[in-house]
Every structure is written in C-alpha cells, then in structure tokens.
Design a protein around this motif. Sequence first.
Motif, mmCIF file in Angstrom:
data_model
loop_
_atom_site.group_PDB
_atom_site.id
_atom_site.type_symbol
_atom_site.label_atom_id
_atom_site.label_comp_id
_atom_site.label_asym_id
_atom_site.label_seq_id
_atom_site.Cartn_x
_atom_site.Cartn_y
_atom_site.Cartn_z
ATOM 1 N N ARG A 114 -9.774 22.989 7.326
ATOM 2 C CA ARG A 114 -10.021 23.027 8.773
ATOM 3 C C ARG A 114 -11.095 21.997 9.098
ATOM 4 N NH1 ARG A 114 -13.583 26.177 12.379
ATOM 5 N NH2 ARG A 114 -14.472 27.116 10.515
ATOM 6 N N ILE A 115 -10.775 21.074 9.999
ATOM 7 C CA ILE A 115 -11.738 20.059 10.429
ATOM 8 C C ILE A 115 -12.665 20.730 11.438
ATOM 9 C CG2 ILE A 115 -12.064 17.755 11.376
ATOM 10 C CD1 ILE A 115 -10.317 17.886 8.769
ATOM 11 N N VAL A 116 -13.826 21.142 10.990
ATOM 12 C CA VAL A 116 -14.783 21.860 11.828
ATOM 13 C C VAL A 116 -15.466 20.898 12.796
ATOM 14 C CG1 VAL A 116 -16.851 23.311 11.832
ATOM 15 C CG2 VAL A 116 -15.155 23.556 10.001
ATOM 16 N N ILE A 117 -15.958 19.785 12.266
ATOM 17 C CA ILE A 117 -16.567 18.737 13.094
ATOM 18 C C ILE A 117 -15.884 17.426 12.714
ATOM 19 C CG2 ILE A 117 -18.672 17.519 13.769
ATOM 20 C CD1 ILE A 117 -20.247 19.995 12.811
ATOM 21 N N PRO A 118 -14.983 16.944 13.547
ATOM 22 C CA PRO A 118 -14.301 15.683 13.232
ATOM 23 C C PRO A 118 -15.243 14.494 13.372
ATOM 24 C CG PRO A 118 -13.548 16.539 15.351
ATOM 25 C CD PRO A 118 -14.509 17.541 14.793
ATOM 26 N N SER A 119 -15.029 13.507 12.539
ATOM 27 C CA SER A 119 -15.901 12.333 12.568
ATOM 28 C C SER A 119 -15.828 11.582 13.894
ATOM 29 C CB SER A 119 -15.599 11.407 11.395
ATOM 30 O OG SER A 119 -14.267 10.973 11.410
ATOM 31 N N LYS A 120 -14.698 11.682 14.594
ATOM 32 C CA LYS A 120 -14.607 11.001 15.893
ATOM 33 C C LYS A 120 -15.626 11.573 16.880
ATOM 34 C CE LYS A 120 -10.797 13.775 17.767
ATOM 35 N NZ LYS A 120 -11.588 14.609 18.632
ATOM 36 N N ASP A 121 -16.055 12.828 16.669
ATOM 37 C CA ASP A 121 -17.044 13.451 17.560
ATOM 38 C C ASP A 121 -18.483 13.111 17.183
ATOM 39 O OD1 ASP A 121 -14.892 14.584 18.824
ATOM 40 O OD2 ASP A 121 -15.343 16.649 18.223
ATOM 41 N N THR A 122 -18.672 12.422 16.054
ATOM 42 C CA THR A 122 -20.026 12.066 15.601
ATOM 43 C C THR A 122 -20.209 10.558 15.471
ATOM 44 O OG1 THR A 122 -19.519 12.119 13.238
ATOM 45 C CG2 THR A 122 -20.151 14.226 14.277
ATOM 46 N N MET A 170 -25.336 12.583 22.427
ATOM 47 C CA MET A 170 -24.485 13.706 22.082
ATOM 48 C C MET A 170 -25.226 14.994 22.430
ATOM 49 S SD MET A 170 -22.630 14.234 18.467
ATOM 50 C CE MET A 170 -22.183 15.833 17.903
ATOM 51 N N GLU A 171 -24.545 15.859 23.118
ATOM 52 C CA GLU A 171 -25.123 17.133 23.546
ATOM 53 C C GLU A 171 -24.948 18.196 22.459
ATOM 54 O OE1 GLU A 171 -26.737 17.818 26.496
ATOM 55 O OE2 GLU A 171 -26.653 15.654 26.772
ATOM 56 N N PRO A 172 -25.855 19.174 22.397
ATOM 57 C CA PRO A 172 -25.642 20.294 21.469
ATOM 58 C C PRO A 172 -24.324 20.986 21.797
ATOM 59 C CG PRO A 172 -27.858 20.344 22.372
ATOM 60 C CD PRO A 172 -27.105 19.288 23.133
ATOM 61 N N SER A 173 -23.688 21.518 20.769
ATOM 62 C CA SER A 173 -22.410 22.185 21.006
ATOM 63 C C SER A 173 -22.288 23.419 20.125
ATOM 64 C CB SER A 173 -21.241 21.233 20.752
ATOM 65 O OG SER A 173 -21.281 20.740 19.441
ATOM 66 N N LEU A 174 -21.483 24.336 20.567
ATOM 67 C CA LEU A 174 -21.181 25.561 19.830
ATOM 68 C C LEU A 174 -19.759 25.440 19.329
ATOM 69 C CD1 LEU A 174 -22.011 28.528 19.114
ATOM 70 C CD2 LEU A 174 -20.800 29.162 21.199
ATOM 71 N N ILE A 175 -19.575 25.689 18.037
ATOM 72 C CA ILE A 175 -18.250 25.579 17.437
ATOM 73 C C ILE A 175 -17.824 26.979 17.009
ATOM 74 C CG2 ILE A 175 -16.922 24.571 15.552
ATOM 75 C CD1 ILE A 175 -19.145 22.309 15.611
ATOM 76 N N SER A 176 -16.713 27.437 17.540
ATOM 77 C CA SER A 176 -16.256 28.787 17.217
ATOM 78 C C SER A 176 -15.713 28.832 15.781
ATOM 79 C CB SER A 176 -15.206 29.256 18.214
ATOM 80 O OG SER A 176 -13.988 28.607 17.961
ATOM 81 N N PRO A 177 -15.678 30.029 15.187
ATOM 82 C CA PRO A 177 -15.247 30.156 13.788
ATOM 83 C C PRO A 177 -13.812 29.739 13.510
ATOM 84 C CG PRO A 177 -16.286 32.185 14.556
ATOM 85 C CD PRO A 177 -16.124 31.295 15.749
ATOM 86 N N HIS A 178 -12.997 29.611 14.534
ATOM 87 C CA HIS A 178 -11.592 29.270 14.293
ATOM 88 C C HIS A 178 -11.155 27.991 15.004
ATOM 89 C CE1 HIS A 178 -11.239 33.060 12.265
ATOM 90 N NE2 HIS A 178 -11.785 33.647 13.311
ATOM 91 N N SER A 179 -12.114 27.268 15.563
ATOM 92 C CA SER A 179 -11.747 26.027 16.253
ATOM 93 C C SER A 179 -11.551 24.910 15.231
ATOM 94 C CB SER A 179 -12.817 25.645 17.268
ATOM 95 O OG SER A 179 -14.019 25.314 16.609
ATOM 96 N N GLY A 180 -10.959 23.846 15.673
ATOM 97 C CA GLY A 180 -10.731 22.689 14.818
ATOM 98 C C GLY A 180 -9.310 22.648 14.300
#
Length: 149
Positions: free
Chosen positions: A22-30, A1-11
């Motif tokens: 708001r799902i900031v980091i979904p479990s499917k991505d981890t 998994m590569e480092p990623s930047l999550i914007s304040p309004h994404s998800g």
Amino acid sequence: MEPSLISPHSGKTLSIMGGTYRIVIPSKDTNHEYAVIEMVVPPGGGPNPHSHKDFHESFHVLEGEVEFTTADGTVTAATGTTIVIPKGGAVHNFKNKSDKLARLWCTVVPGRLDEFFEEAEATHGDISKLEAISIKYGQVLLPPDYWEK
C-alpha cells in the motif's frame, strides 16, 4: 506542503511478488523526496535479491518477522525491528519464513520506488518487462539463488 492526516486504509494498494503493498505516502506528494510503503508479506513471500544504488531504504517490522539477507549474512527481524539499507547499491532481500503474515513499513529516500512498484505490478510477472522497468529506476534484479553462489 501542509500537514496532512493519512487514514489507515488510504493509498493505492498493489499486488506485488505475492504480497500486498500500500502506497501510504506517494513520492509525487513529497516532490519525490521520499515515499512510504506498507508491505504485507505472506508466508514464503518477499522479493528476490536486488540492489538500487540511488535509494536509501528502511524497513520497520510492524507485525510478524522476516529474514533479511545482505552480504553480511542473514538476520531475523521480528516485530519492532528496523533494518536500514543505505544508498550505495548493497544487494539485499527479505523473506517471510514464518507461517503468519508479516507487515513492514518501508521508507525510501528519495522517492520513486513506489512508482517502480506501480509499473512492476502492471507487468503481471513478465520478467523481460520487469527487467526493463528495473533499469529505468536504477534497480538491479538478481536470481533467487544469488546467495547460494
């Protein structure tokens, strides 16, 4: 998994129990190792007492305050406070008893509680459907007056 930047309004944003999650980091991505959920809880909002033995949850209060209740009692968690609910099935809930919005950062390990929230939103409050989804995710829902018994 590569480092990623999550914007304040994404998800994905969900309407759950009168609040906005708001799902900031979904479990499917981890690989379902964890999920991060931002919870905006209106005055009077928050879930009923519940438990889930297979999830560790931590809640960090970003803004406002909420009352957390467990078998040990009720505490007021103000801005900057973190509450930890370890794996094992401890019954817990929180309520925003103030007149202002509260904002929480919830981390759940392992992931999949975010998937529960997505399915729960689709029930539109239908208790029988919500109970079936809860069972699927190993969650036990309890009545709002659970602590009064």
